[in-house]
Design a protein around this motif. Structure first.
Motif, mmCIF file in Angstrom:
data_model
loop_
_atom_site.group_PDB
_atom_site.id
_atom_site.type_symbol
_atom_site.label_atom_id
_atom_site.label_comp_id
_atom_site.label_asym_id
_atom_site.label_seq_id
_atom_site.Cartn_x
_atom_site.Cartn_y
_atom_site.Cartn_z
ATOM 1 N N GLU A 76 0.857 -1.185 0.000
ATOM 2 C CA GLU A 76 0.000 0.000 0.000
ATOM 3 C C GLU A 76 0.891 1.233 0.000
ATOM 4 O O GLU A 76 2.111 1.136 0.151
ATOM 5 C CB GLU A 76 -0.890 0.003 1.248
ATOM 6 C CG GLU A 76 -1.686 -1.291 1.437
ATOM 7 C CD GLU A 76 -2.322 -1.360 2.815
ATOM 8 O OE1 GLU A 76 -2.205 -0.368 3.574
ATOM 9 O OE2 GLU A 76 -2.914 -2.399 3.132
ATOM 10 N N ALA A 77 0.286 2.389 -0.143
ATOM 11 C CA ALA A 77 1.058 3.634 -0.123
ATOM 12 C C ALA A 77 1.770 3.819 1.213
ATOM 13 O O ALA A 77 2.880 4.355 1.275
ATOM 14 C CB ALA A 77 0.141 4.815 -0.405
ATOM 15 N N SER A 78 1.144 3.340 2.296
ATOM 16 C CA SER A 78 1.716 3.531 3.638
ATOM 17 C C SER A 78 2.708 2.446 4.031
ATOM 18 O O SER A 78 3.347 2.522 5.074
ATOM 19 C CB SER A 78 0.594 3.589 4.679
ATOM 20 O OG SER A 78 -0.250 2.444 4.563
ATOM 21 N N GLY A 79 2.832 1.393 3.207
ATOM 22 C CA GLY A 79 3.783 0.333 3.536
ATOM 23 C C GLY A 79 3.308 -1.041 3.079
ATOM 24 O O GLY A 79 2.394 -1.159 2.256
ATOM 25 N N MET A 80 3.933 -2.067 3.631
ATOM 26 C CA MET A 80 3.625 -3.447 3.255
ATOM 27 C C MET A 80 3.022 -4.178 4.447
ATOM 28 O O MET A 80 3.404 -3.948 5.581
ATOM 29 C CB MET A 80 4.910 -4.163 2.829
ATOM 30 C CG MET A 80 5.580 -3.588 1.608
ATOM 31 S SD MET A 80 7.295 -4.173 1.453
ATOM 32 C CE MET A 80 8.134 -3.116 2.641
ATOM 33 N N ARG A 81 2.112 -5.093 4.154
ATOM 34 C CA ARG A 81 1.554 -5.948 5.188
ATOM 35 C C ARG A 81 1.425 -7.353 4.618
ATOM 36 O O ARG A 81 1.321 -7.542 3.399
ATOM 37 C CB ARG A 81 0.212 -5.429 5.700
ATOM 38 C CG ARG A 81 -0.916 -5.497 4.705
ATOM 39 C CD ARG A 81 -2.257 -5.130 5.354
ATOM 40 N NE ARG A 81 -2.388 -3.704 5.603
ATOM 41 C CZ ARG A 81 -2.397 -3.163 6.810
ATOM 42 N NH1 ARG A 81 -2.285 -3.931 7.881
ATOM 43 N NH2 ARG A 81 -2.550 -1.858 6.959
ATOM 44 N N ILE A 82 1.433 -8.335 5.488
ATOM 45 C CA ILE A 82 1.345 -9.724 5.046
ATOM 46 C C ILE A 82 -0.086 -10.045 4.619
ATOM 47 O O ILE A 82 -1.052 -9.498 5.168
ATOM 48 C CB ILE A 82 1.822 -10.683 6.159
ATOM 49 C CG1 ILE A 82 2.096 -12.083 5.593
ATOM 50 C CG2 ILE A 82 0.815 -10.740 7.303
ATOM 51 C CD1 ILE A 82 2.890 -12.966 6.528
ATOM 52 N N SER A 83 -0.227 -10.915 3.635
ATOM 53 C CA SER A 83 -1.551 -11.348 3.185
ATOM 54 C C SER A 83 -1.949 -12.626 3.920
ATOM 55 O O SER A 83 -1.136 -13.225 4.641
ATOM 56 C CB SER A 83 -1.519 -11.621 1.676
ATOM 57 O OG SER A 83 -0.702 -12.758 1.408
ATOM 58 N N GLY A 84 -3.175 -13.051 3.729
ATOM 59 C CA GLY A 84 -3.611 -14.302 4.340
ATOM 60 C C GLY A 84 -2.790 -15.478 3.855
ATOM 61 O O GLY A 84 -2.425 -16.371 4.638
ATOM 62 N N ALA A 85 -2.450 -15.479 2.558
ATOM 63 C CA ALA A 85 -1.630 -16.562 2.007
ATOM 64 C C ALA A 85 -0.228 -16.548 2.602
ATOM 65 O O ALA A 85 0.362 -17.599 2.870
ATOM 66 C CB ALA A 85 -1.562 -16.436 0.484
ATOM 67 N N GLY A 86 0.301 -15.344 2.827
ATOM 68 C CA GLY A 86 1.635 -15.234 3.413
ATOM 69 C C GLY A 86 1.662 -15.738 4.844
ATOM 70 O O GLY A 86 2.594 -16.437 5.264
#
Length: 342
Positions: free
Chosen positions: A67-77
């Motif tokens: 995202e513009a504000s950063g990265m986050r883990i997904s459900g698959a991750g």
């Protein structure tokens, strides 16, 4: 799967290195919640150029969301990390290290997380997560759990979640206040643990460092005496381990005692006791709370500390011989092995 991993280590060592790198990045993102690329690069010790390529790969695989504000883990991750969990110890070569330390010191369990808490805030968070997991597994119903202060214990508190056995438990400070940041004091951590776990707590509103006269006076107070008796009835203690000279400064130990500790070779501090290289007690601070004899009779003594700088201190406390479980990081564990077991 472990056999396949062993074959990969022999035939495709570069592949294993890539797996470790991508696991580390993905795990950092999960623990951080939301993290920017520059912060992540500093945390994992990679250049932004190298990290960009890895992030692009993880995004293409659907393992992270950018995202513009950063990265986050997904459900698959998150699911992938859970599936990898049993292999992580072997991937980083930590299982053998855990067993070596466990058997040398006669511990019930050793848990080592990858990294070095001295240089990585992520590793300290992981120490907290691992410590919280150990506590959840060991606690029974209606237990009284004593906790010390410090930044690592604050991470343990942060990672606790409501669990059925813990909802009837009492969390208490192992000793009085340290006179430092309120959020790192044992009182605060005990109350935070109780709130996070759905338990109850009692507090000890006395200074950590007392003169003998003040100590004796407070111990005559019926309210203080009742709380102390309650704390000393704890069957589990979760504690940090400090470097002796660092803790002496934090606790504003007088210059004469500090010099005596230095001269006698003090390496570690825990519960207000200072230990030498062989685990002998050199000095006890006049504090209100748990005594060493209380700790010796407990069902579970859980030490949680990490960072290369604490390797000798951790070994010093372990040599005292009354720890049951150690949760530490890779850097501290190797320091213990390389300096004290070789």
């Amino acid at each position: 799967m472990r056999e396949i991993l062993d074959i990969q280590k022999q035939l495709l060592p570069d592949l294993v290195d890539t797996m470790k790198k991508r696991y580390t990045i993905l795990h950092h993102i999960m623990v951080s919640g939301l993290v920017g690329r520059r912060t992540l690069a500093l945390s994992v010790g990679a250049t932004e150029r190298v990290l960009r390529a890895e992030v692009d790969f993880l995004k293409e695989q659907g393992l992270i969301e950018v995202e513009a504000s950063g990265m986050r883990i997904s459900g698959a991750g998150r699911e992938l990390l859970e599936r990898l969990e049993p292999l992580v110890k072997d991937l980083f070569g930590l299982a053998e290290l855990e067993e070596r330390i466990r058997s040398h010191f006669g511990l019930k369990q050793v848990i080592i997380v990858p990294g070095d808490s001295d240089v990585s805030p992520h590793t300290k968070k992981e120490l907290g997560r691992a410590g919280a997991s150990v506590l959840r597994k060991l606690v029974g119903e209606d237990e009284t759990i004593a906790v010390t202060g410090g930044s690592t214990m604050a991470e343990v508190a942060y990672h606790l979640t409501p669990a059925t056995p813990m909802k009837g438990c009492w969390f208490v400070p192992a000793r009085g206040g340290l006179g430092e940041s309120v959020e790192l004091q044992a009182n605060t951590i005990a109350s935070t643990m109780a709130k996070k776990a759905g338990g109850r707590y009692r507090l000890l509103h006395v200074p950590d460092h007392l003169g003998e006269e003040a100590y004796q006076s407070l111990m005559q107070d019926s309210h203080i005496a009742e709380i102390i008796a309650f704390i000393r009835g704890a069957r589990i203690v979760v504690h940090g381990i400090g470097e002796a000279m660092v803790m002496a400064r934090r606790r504003k130990v007088d210059p004469e005692t500090t010099e005596s500790l230095r001269r006698d070779g003090a390496l570690a501090e825990a519960f207000g006791y200072y230990f030498d290289r062989d685990g002998n007690i050199l000095h006890k601070m006049p504090t209100i709370g748990l005594r060493i004899e209380d700790i010796h009779s407990m069902d579970h003594v859980i030490g949680i500390a990490g960072g290369k700088s604490k390797g000798e201190s951790i070994a010093s406390v372990l040599k005292h011989g009354h720890e049951d479980v150690l949760v530490t990081d890779e850097a501290a564990a190797w320091e213990v092995v390389n300096r004290l077991l070789s």
